[in-house]
Design a protein around this motif. Structure first.
Motif, PDB file in Angstrom:
ATOM      1  N   ARG A  10      39.843  -2.827 -26.608  1.00 63.34           N
ATOM      2  CA  ARG A  10      38.657  -2.273 -27.271  1.00 63.34           C
ATOM      3  C   ARG A  10      37.410  -3.085 -26.946  1.00 63.34           C
ATOM      4  N   ALA A  11      37.566  -4.384 -26.691  1.00 61.47           N
ATOM      5  CA  ALA A  11      36.413  -5.185 -26.260  1.00 61.47           C
ATOM      6  C   ALA A  11      35.926  -4.717 -24.893  1.00 61.47           C
ATOM      7  N   LEU A  12      36.859  -4.425 -23.992  1.00 59.70           N
ATOM      8  CA  LEU A  12      36.480  -3.896 -22.683  1.00 59.70           C
ATOM      9  C   LEU A  12      35.772  -2.550 -22.839  1.00 59.70           C
ATOM     10  N   GLN A  13      36.282  -1.704 -23.749  1.00 54.44           N
ATOM     11  CA  GLN A  13      35.629  -0.419 -23.982  1.00 54.44           C
ATOM     12  C   GLN A  13      34.266  -0.608 -24.628  1.00 54.44           C
ATOM     13  N   TRP A  14      34.138  -1.602 -25.504  1.00 56.93           N
ATOM     14  CA  TRP A  14      32.838  -1.900 -26.113  1.00 56.93           C
ATOM     15  C   TRP A  14      31.812  -2.213 -25.026  1.00 56.93           C
ATOM     16  N   LEU A  15      32.209  -3.002 -24.033  1.00 57.97           N
ATOM     17  CA  LEU A  15      31.296  -3.350 -22.939  1.00 57.97           C
ATOM     18  C   LEU A  15      30.913  -2.109 -22.132  1.00 57.97           C
ATOM     19  N   ARG A  16      31.896  -1.245 -21.869  1.00 57.23           N
ATOM     20  CA  ARG A  16      31.568  -0.017 -21.122  1.00 57.23           C
ATOM     21  C   ARG A  16      30.572   0.834 -21.906  1.00 57.23           C
ATOM     22  N   ASN A  17      30.823   0.996 -23.183  1.00 55.72           N
ATOM     23  CA  ASN A  17      29.924   1.806 -24.009  1.00 55.72           C
ATOM     24  C   ASN A  17      28.543   1.174 -24.127  1.00 55.72           C
ATOM     25  N   ALA A  18      28.508  -0.166 -24.257  1.00 57.31           N
ATOM     26  CA  ALA A  18      27.217  -0.861 -24.337  1.00 57.31           C
ATOM     27  C   ALA A  18      26.407  -0.633 -23.071  1.00 57.31           C
ATOM     28  N   ALA A  19      27.057  -0.734 -21.900  1.00 48.91           N
ATOM     29  CA  ALA A  19      26.351  -0.557 -20.633  1.00 48.91           C
ATOM     30  C   ALA A  19      25.869   0.870 -20.451  1.00 48.91           C
ATOM     31  N   GLN A  20      26.582   1.829 -21.040  1.00 44.32           N
ATOM     32  CA  GLN A  20      26.201   3.235 -20.916  1.00 44.32           C
ATOM     33  C   GLN A  20      25.297   3.704 -22.045  1.00 44.32           C
ATOM     34  N   GLY A  21      24.984   2.802 -23.003  1.00 43.36           N
ATOM     35  CA  GLY A  21      24.160   3.202 -24.140  1.00 43.36           C
ATOM     36  C   GLY A  21      24.849   4.170 -25.062  1.00 43.36           C
ATOM     37  N   GLU A  22      26.180   4.028 -25.221  1.00 44.84           N
ATOM     38  CA  GLU A  22      26.953   4.982 -26.010  1.00 44.84           C
ATOM     39  C   GLU A  22      27.660   4.338 -27.188  1.00 44.84           C
ATOM     40  N   LEU A  23      27.131   3.210 -27.668  1.00 41.18           N
ATOM     41  CA  LEU A  23      27.737   2.589 -28.844  1.00 41.18           C
ATOM     42  C   LEU A  23      27.399   3.340 -30.124  1.00 41.18           C
ATOM     43  N   ARG A  24      26.311   4.076 -30.105  1.00 35.13           N
ATOM     44  CA  ARG A  24      25.909   4.851 -31.275  1.00 35.13           C
ATOM     45  C   ARG A  24      25.996   6.330 -30.913  1.00 35.13           C
ATOM     46  N   GLU A  25      26.941   7.020 -31.525  1.00 33.78           N
ATOM     47  CA  GLU A  25      27.167   8.419 -31.224  1.00 33.78           C
ATOM     48  C   GLU A  25      26.583   9.306 -32.324  1.00 33.78           C
ATOM     49  N   PRO A  26      26.127  10.505 -31.988  1.00 35.43           N
ATOM     50  CA  PRO A  26      25.596  11.418 -33.012  1.00 35.43           C
ATOM     51  C   PRO A  26      26.602  11.655 -34.127  1.00 35.43           C
ATOM     52  N   ASP A  27      26.071  11.699 -35.344  1.00 38.91           N
ATOM     53  CA  ASP A  27      26.837  12.004 -36.562  1.00 38.91           C
ATOM     54  C   ASP A  27      27.709  10.859 -37.052  1.00 38.91           C
ATOM     55  N   GLU A  28      27.705   9.711 -36.368  1.00 36.23           N
ATOM     56  CA  GLU A  28      28.408   8.566 -36.944  1.00 36.23           C
ATOM     57  C   GLU A  28      27.492   7.902 -37.972  1.00 36.23           C
ATOM     58  N   PRO A  29      28.031   7.148 -38.929  1.00 34.37           N
ATOM     59  CA  PRO A  29      27.183   6.534 -39.957  1.00 34.37           C
ATOM     60  C   PRO A  29      26.095   5.664 -39.346  1.00 34.37           C
ATOM     61  N   PHE A  30      24.874   5.807 -39.866  1.00 34.27           N
ATOM     62  CA  PHE A  30      23.757   5.018 -39.371  1.00 34.27           C
ATOM     63  C   PHE A  30      23.896   3.570 -39.828  1.00 34.27           C
ATOM     64  N   GLU A  31      23.587   2.649 -38.937  1.00 33.89           N
ATOM     65  CA  GLU A  31      23.739   1.225 -39.208  1.00 33.89           C
ATOM     66  C   GLU A  31      22.364   0.555 -39.170  1.00 33.89           C
ATOM     67  N   ILE A  32      21.990  -0.151 -40.245  1.00 38.76           N
ATOM     68  CA  ILE A  32      20.720  -0.882 -40.275  1.00 38.76           C
ATOM     69  C   ILE A  32      20.758  -1.978 -39.225  1.00 38.76           C
ATOM     70  N   PRO A  33      19.726  -2.131 -38.410  1.00 38.96           N
ATOM     71  CA  PRO A  33      19.724  -3.231 -37.430  1.00 38.96           C
ATOM     72  C   PRO A  33      19.813  -4.591 -38.120  1.00 38.96           C
ATOM     73  N   ALA A  34      20.329  -5.557 -37.405  1.00 36.60           N
ATOM     74  CA  ALA A  34      20.554  -6.889 -37.978  1.00 36.60           C
ATOM     75  C   ALA A  34      19.243  -7.687 -37.949  1.00 36.60           C
ATOM     76  N   PHE A  35      18.611  -7.860 -39.111  1.00 36.40           N
ATOM     77  CA  PHE A  35      17.416  -8.697 -39.226  1.00 36.40           C
ATOM     78  C   PHE A  35      17.859 -10.152 -39.418  1.00 36.40           C
ATOM     79  N   ASN A  36      17.147 -11.047 -38.772  1.00 38.81           N
ATOM     80  CA  ASN A  36      17.528 -12.462 -38.799  1.00 38.81           C
ATOM     81  C   ASN A  36      17.058 -13.103 -40.104  1.00 38.81           C
ATOM     82  N   THR A  37      17.984 -13.211 -41.041  1.00 37.06           N
ATOM     83  CA  THR A  37      17.679 -13.825 -42.341  1.00 37.06           C
ATOM     84  C   THR A  37      18.316 -15.201 -42.485  1.00 37.06           C
TER      85      THR A  37
END
Length: 778
Positions: A137-164
């Motif tokens: 799944r880490a290898l697949q994460w990298l493939r999806n990251a490179a293709q810009g497909e980590l966020r798919e339509p209709d999946e729960p929206f995730e707040i970006p990580a603010f540096n606190t």
């Protein structure tokens, strides 16, 4: 030394395609983790400036492995690393000085939509399989990251990580919902002030109150419960600015400096430096200088926004324009802010949405109850716990009626505490309920029911009336009162030993006392017979004759939870309809009897080998699916793949007998199972359900279910094929006997070209060396 399970799992991933172990395992004693450096090189990786062809990572394993979390952190100093933050990744900033990894642990094992999977992830539990699964799944994460497909339509929206990480200021609690969103849709690009109040929590917390625009007009005022309203203290004035989009830079990074914010203000009526100049006179003298940056967010990726999210920041100080060579005019203030703040790191603070609809997402009562005005009569053991359940399940408006005083003897089965001894139960319970959740408005009526004189509005306006007093006087009084509107009534009481719960519900303008008495009269007699000798009573205390019932608090909690469940059912009552439920449990010296759901896969046929411990369970549903397909395709042969789970020491369990793929060849004397979409189906089944390929099935029309040489050859090839990852595949053959009824034979193949027949447990031969129906000795 690491455990054998850890060393074996790390050795296994080193053999995995795309994974290389670079160093030896070592123990990070401070963090209690075994750490090993690895390199990931996924195939088919798209070109991406932030994702190198191969990347180095640090794998973190707990000493309890295979239990516990698995961390996958990018290397910190290596050229082959990821320094940006992507979706489904923790904020990827530099790590501590004494660690060679960054903090951006990637999220590959979450339930839900991560990596395009829905439902349960099917993560293995054994050591080697679990770590290999994470690497895949880490290898697949990298493939999806490179293709810009980590966020798919209709999946729960995730707040970006603010540096606190460096935040020193308070946590901010705001109250925003879908309803309040309408107050903000015309305010994008504007700014204003907000009243902030400190509330008593373990950590310093400020809640938002009235928002006003730069002209002093009220834009939004959140609706807080009684606890927040009564505990607001140390007011400070903050500022707010509302963007029209989520402030996020690709791939998924929140702004870190004021200069990073500039692009997000471009489409608005101001910019961050003008904003700082405008809010300086508002915040300059405050003890804590808080600016809220708001933006609209959707519930799912790609959907329309439906909520305003506030990300607070703390401004450490405002520089005097003269300190940087500018006059103290409005224009000078803006230019000074641009010079000073442009390079200033934003001090983001922690934030949480305390709105009602957000806090009840983990479970709530039927929505009908959430906005209803509820009266609870009787703040004793059962009543206090029912009330607690109601507010934790989302109910917001409660009136508590009771004239009794909370005594020391009540502590054994009540929600109040020592601080409340000697005070009125209704008053103290109302206070407690308001402290449970920020949305609760609870009031007390510290008299017996019915109150003397005019009925308080909080009771006459009630839409739900719950009687936990166990008092006939109260029930008769409810019968005499009439509400102008329809009311859900509930009268709940425990039996004298608390081994029973009596729950009567009705939907009417008045409590139907006659119906209650008719339903309860025989049960009252039964209770009296059982209680006649009073053997279950003890003196309230030594030196006091007054008897007290022996009822443990866990039993009261059980029935209190049941009452709220039965209340949910009451929403289905029609006008004038009643329902009476009596539930009973076992004695105090036994575990309470609870009705059980029917376990899945109970209608199974068990198959086992004659000479080995191999056992397979086939549910009736799975067997019938094969038969139905045989009927449909007759007189042609048919078949498909078998999928399920191999449960190690327990019997393997078939879950699915697939239909033939569309490219299969089906003739009266020939069947060749196709491959179209089989690989995709198996991958989805493995990821979403945790089931794997277990073998094949096929049909011999109008013939016995005997194995042929072609069957043996095909199954031996499957057993030897690493692509199937199934060295012991099953084969189920469906045939027909002399009466044309379906008959089944089952076989288990091995990678050494051997095989054995399986038998139903009821049909197993006595002689373990007996020949099977195909003539082969098993």
């Amino acid at each position: 030394m690491p455990s054998d399970e850890i060393t074996e799992a790390v050795a296994a991933i080193d053999e995995r395609a795309g994974v290389t172990v670079l160093d030896d395992l070592y123990l990070d004693e401070e963090r209690g983790r075994w750490v090993v450096k690895i390199r990931l090189r996924p195939d088919d990786l798209a070109d991406h400036s932030e994702v190198p062809r191969e990347t180095d990572w640090y794998l973190h394993l707990r000493d309890t492995f295979p239990a516990g979390s698995i961390g996958i952190y990018p290397a910190d100093q290596d050229a082959n690393t990821i320094t940006a933050t992507f979706a489904h990744q923790k904020l990827n900033v530099a790590g501590s000085e004494d660690t060679p990894w960054r903090k951006g642990d990637i999220c590959v094992a979450r339930y839900g939509h991560t990596l395009n999977q829905t439902g349960a992830t099917g993560e293995p539990s054994t050591g080697t399989d679990r770590l290999c699964w994470h690497m895949d799944r880490a290898l697949q994460w990298l493939r999806n990251a490179a293709q810009g497909e980590l966020r798919e339509p209709d999946e729960p929206f995730e707040i970006p990580a603010f540096n606190t990480a460096d935040a020193q200021g308070p946590t901010l609690a705001f109250n925003e919902s879908r309803e309040s969103f309408d107050d903000w849709v015309d305010v994008y690009g504007q700014w204003g002030t907000v009243a902030l109040y400190s509330v008593p929590t373990a950590e310093e917390t400020y809640v938002t109150d009235v928002f006003t625009d730069d002209d002093g007009e009220v834009v939004y005022e959140p609706d807080w419960g009684g606890y927040i309203e009564s505990e607001m203290d140390d007011a400070v004035c903050g500022a707010w600015a509302l963007l029209d989009q989520v402030p996020i830079d690709p791939p998924w990074e929140a702004p870190e400096t004021w200069r990073d914010l500039e692009d997000f203000f471009e489409e608005t009526a101001t910019d961050p430096y003008t904003l700082r100049a405008n809010i300086k006179p508002v915040l300059e003298e405050e003890s804590v200088k808080i600016l809220l940056i708001g933006f609209p967010i959707p519930a799912q990726v790609g959907n329309e926004p439906e909520l305003i999210y506030w990300q607070p920041s703390e401004i450490e100080e405002f520089k005097d324009p003269q300190d940087v060579g500018h006059r103290s005019t409005g224009q000078g203030q803006c230019r000074a802010a641009r010079i000073v703040a442009g390079r200033e790191q934003i001090r983001w603070l922690e934030a949480n949405n305390w709105s009602h609809d957000q806090l009840i997402r983990r479970g709530h009562m039927d929505e009908w109850f959430l906005d209803r005005t509820i009266v609870l009569i009787g703040a004793g053991a059962l009543g206090s716990m029912v009330a607690e359940n109601l507010v934790r399940a989302g109910c917001q408006q409660l009136t508590i009626v009771d004239s009794d005083t909370y005594e020391i003897g009540n502590v054994s089965r009540h929600t109040l505490s020592l601080d409340d001894v000697g005070r009125n139960k209704a008053t103290m319970l109302a206070d407690r309920l308001q402290s449970v959740a920020p949305y609760v408005q609870a009031v007390d009526v510290d008299t017996a029911f019915p109150p003397s004189g005019e009925m308080p509005a909080s009771i006459s306006d009630a839409e739900v009336v719950i009687d936990c007093s166990a008092s006939r006087v109260v029930r008769r009084a409810l019968d005499r009162e009439r509400w102008d509107h329809r009311v859900v009534f509930c009268s709940a009481a425990m039996g004298r030993r608390a081994n029973r719960l009596f729950c009567f519900t009705a939907y009417s303008h008045t409590f139907p006392y006659t119906d209650y008495e008719e339903a309860f009269s025989l049960w009252r007699l039964q209770e009296q017979i059982e209680w006649d000798d009073e053997t279950d009573a003890v003196p309230e205390r030594i030196g006091c004759w007054h008897p007290a019932s022996v009822i443990r608090t866990d039993r009261v909690m059980t029935w209190a939870g049941t009452v709220t469940r039965l209340l949910d059912n009451a929403t289905g009552l029609t006008l004038g309809e009643t329902d009476f439920t009596v539930l009973e449990t076992s004695g105090d010296d036994e575990v309470p009897t609870v009705s059980e759901a029917t376990p899945p896969f109970q209608d199974v046929t068990t198959w086992e080998a004659a000479t080995s411990p191999v056992t397979v369970q086939v549910p009736e549903k799975c067997r019938e699916a094969m038969f139905e397909r045989c009927r449909q395709d007759h007189p042609c042969e048919t078949g498909g793949i078998l999928a399920g789970i191999d449960r190690e020491d327990d019997p393997a369990l078939l879950i699915n007998a697939q239909e033939p793929p569309p490219d299969s060849i089906q003739e009266p004397t020939k069947f060749l199972r196709g491959t179209d979409k089989v690989e995709d189906w198996l991958r989805d089944a493995r990821e979403s359900l945790g089931i794997d390929y277990l073998g094949e099935w096929h049909y011999h029309p109008a013939a016995p279910p005997d194995i042929s040489l072609d069957d043996r050859k095909a199954m031996n090839e499957i057993a030897a094929d690493d692509g199937y990852d199934c060295p012991h595949p099953l084969l189920f053959i469906v045939g027909q006997d002399d009466t044309q009824e379906f008959a089944v034979n089952a076989y288990l193949f091995h990678r050494d070209n051997d095989y054995e027949q399986l038998y139903r447990m009821s049909d197993r031969p006595d002689d373990t060396g007996e020949a099977g129906t195909d003539g082969k000795t098993v």
